[in-house]
Scaffold this active site. Structure first.
Site, PDB file in Angstrom:
ATOM      1  N   HIS A   1      -6.196   3.275  -3.791  1.00  0.00           N
ATOM      2  CA  HIS A   1      -6.087   3.499  -2.336  1.00  0.00           C
ATOM      3  C   HIS A   1      -6.398   4.951  -1.994  1.00  0.00           C
ATOM      4  O   HIS A   1      -5.914   5.463  -0.995  1.00  0.00           O
ATOM      5  CB  HIS A   1      -4.676   3.113  -1.888  1.00  0.00           C
ATOM      6  CG  HIS A   1      -4.531   2.870  -0.404  1.00  0.00           C
ATOM      7  ND1 HIS A   1      -5.498   2.280   0.378  1.00  0.00           N
ATOM      8  CD2 HIS A   1      -3.499   3.140   0.446  1.00  0.00           C
ATOM      9  CE1 HIS A   1      -5.076   2.202   1.630  1.00  0.00           C
ATOM     10  NE2 HIS A   1      -3.867   2.728   1.692  1.00  0.00           N
TER      11      HIS A   1
ATOM     12  N   ASP B   1       0.798  -1.221   0.000  1.00  0.00           N
ATOM     13  CA  ASP B   1       0.000   0.000   0.000  1.00  0.00           C
ATOM     14  C   ASP B   1       0.834   1.274   0.000  1.00  0.00           C
ATOM     15  O   ASP B   1       1.994   1.298   0.431  1.00  0.00           O
ATOM     16  CB  ASP B   1      -0.879   0.029   1.267  1.00  0.00           C
ATOM     17  CG  ASP B   1      -2.048  -0.931   1.200  1.00  0.00           C
ATOM     18  OD1 ASP B   1      -2.029  -1.838   0.343  1.00  0.00           O
ATOM     19  OD2 ASP B   1      -2.965  -0.771   2.023  1.00  0.00           O
TER      20      ASP B   1
ATOM     21  N   HIS C   1      -4.999   9.456   0.526  1.00  0.00           N
ATOM     22  CA  HIS C   1      -5.027   8.677   1.762  1.00  0.00           C
ATOM     23  C   HIS C   1      -5.843   9.342   2.856  1.00  0.00           C
ATOM     24  O   HIS C   1      -5.476   9.348   4.048  1.00  0.00           O
ATOM     25  CB  HIS C   1      -3.612   8.404   2.268  1.00  0.00           C
ATOM     26  CG  HIS C   1      -3.502   7.104   2.995  1.00  0.00           C
ATOM     27  ND1 HIS C   1      -3.773   6.985   4.339  1.00  0.00           N
ATOM     28  CD2 HIS C   1      -3.168   5.861   2.582  1.00  0.00           C
ATOM     29  CE1 HIS C   1      -3.601   5.724   4.700  1.00  0.00           C
ATOM     30  NE2 HIS C   1      -3.251   5.020   3.658  1.00  0.00           N
TER      31      HIS C   1
ATOM     32  N   HIS D   1       3.530  -2.480   3.016  1.00  0.00           N
ATOM     33  CA  HIS D   1       3.636  -1.126   2.471  1.00  0.00           C
ATOM     34  C   HIS D   1       4.925  -0.916   1.677  1.00  0.00           C
ATOM     35  O   HIS D   1       5.990  -1.385   2.081  1.00  0.00           O
ATOM     36  CB  HIS D   1       3.566  -0.105   3.610  1.00  0.00           C
ATOM     37  CG  HIS D   1       2.247  -0.140   4.324  1.00  0.00           C
ATOM     38  ND1 HIS D   1       1.977  -1.063   5.308  1.00  0.00           N
ATOM     39  CD2 HIS D   1       1.120   0.585   4.157  1.00  0.00           C
ATOM     40  CE1 HIS D   1       0.729  -0.884   5.737  1.00  0.00           C
ATOM     41  NE2 HIS D   1       0.191   0.097   5.052  1.00  0.00           N
TER      42      HIS D   1
HETATM   43 ZN   LIG Z   1      -2.629   3.033   3.300  1.00  0.00          ZN
END
Ligand SMILES: [Zn+2]
Length: 301
Positions: A166, A116, A170, A269
């Site tokens: 995503h 991510d 954010h 991530h």
């Molecule tokens: Zn995230």
């Protein structure tokens, strides 16, 4: 406001309604691995971003993609990263809010590694590890980082990995906004991805911090995206409790090694801070995982 993820082996009763092929709810003794998501909304206050006011914290050593030298919207001082709102003690009620609304296991029993918050300068290293072991994964991209790294999006797609939206910057509270605002955010993100790779399928949406809401789910589905959760969180984002290095690497690798089962979706991530431990951990653990499981990108058709 800070953001966090809550890993939930949720009773995803709505999953069956949300996605074809997703099997029955995965009830388990949810390990309650409440997890803080990398805090980095502040840096995502790019022009056109829906709500710059929601941006707040950014951890030290945050992604160079949002460094002051490259992104004027980034907080000028690392001290901004340590604002009180970044404290893990804040707003526990927000942890993983709505995550149970999302897909929390693969439909075919394969193991899905998901990365991510990128792309970032760490993405090529993740891609190299995946290539080394011939593993396909899924990348949940943040719009403002896509904007800075079209080349990396192209590399991700060229390597055969799956893309996931995503959100634009954010915003962990995106799902609480109006459907129109949510749609604008998700569409803007998809449009930016498509500037890099015009025909790239984007079949998944992962709400920042897993804070899915019915509205966010509905909008994502209307745009052809399946809400994507996770059921294993090695907390590789947690650079407050951990410093990059061998112990952190071992911690991440051990978690993955012991929490991955058939169908697991692993949260990791490739941005939001120093990801060297994440990279090193997967170098260690992927060969072992491959001995027992099929590691696959989430399907796009
Ligand atoms: Zn995230």
């Amino acid at each position: 406001m800070t953001r966090r993820h809550l890993a939930v082996c949720g009773v995803a009763a709505l999953i069956g309604l949300l996605m074809a092929g997703c099997t029955a709810a995965h009830a388990s003794s949810a390990p309650a691995t409440s997890a803080w998501h990398p805090a980095h909304d502040t840096a995502y206050g790019a022009a056109g971003a829906p709500s710059p006011s929601t941006t707040t914290t950014h951890r030290p050593g945050g992604s160079p993609t949002r460094s002051p030298s490259t992104d004027p919207s980034t907080p000028a001082s690392p001290s901004a990263s340590n604002s009180p709102s970044g404290s893990p003690s804040a707003s526990p009620a927000l942890e993983g809010k709505g995550l149970q609304l999302a897909m929390d296991k693969t439909a075919d029993g394969s193991v899905a590694l998901t990365f991510d918050d990128g792309p970032s300068e760490y993405t090529p290293q993740i891609l190299a590890v995946l290539k080394q072991y011939n593993v396909k994964a899924t990348f949940c991209l943040v719009g403002v980082n896509v904007k800075d790294h079209h080349d990396l999006v192209q590399q991700i797609v060229a390597a055969g990995h799956t893309l996931c939206n995503h959100s634009w910057k954010h915003d962990e509270h995106l799902g609480d906004k109006s459907p129109d605002a949510i749609r604008q955010d998700l569409q803007m993100t998809n449009d930016e991805i498509h500037k890099a790779v015009p025909d790239a399928p984007i079949k998944y949406f992962r709400h920042p911090a897993g804070n899915f809401t019915p509205a966010a789910v509905q909008v994502a589905q209307s745009l052809g995206m399946t809400p994507l959760g996770w059921n294993a969180d090695p907390r590789d984002w947690d650079l407050t409790a951990n410093k990059p290095g061998a112990p952190f690497t071992a911690k991440i690798a051990n978690y993955v090694r012991t929490h991955v089962h058939a169908g697991t979706i692993v949260l990791s991530h490739d941005s939001g801070g120093d990801r060297s431990s994440t990279i090193a951990a997967y170098k260690q653990v992927i060969p072992a995982l491959k001995q027992k499981y099929t590691l696959a990108a989430l399907p796009t058709s």
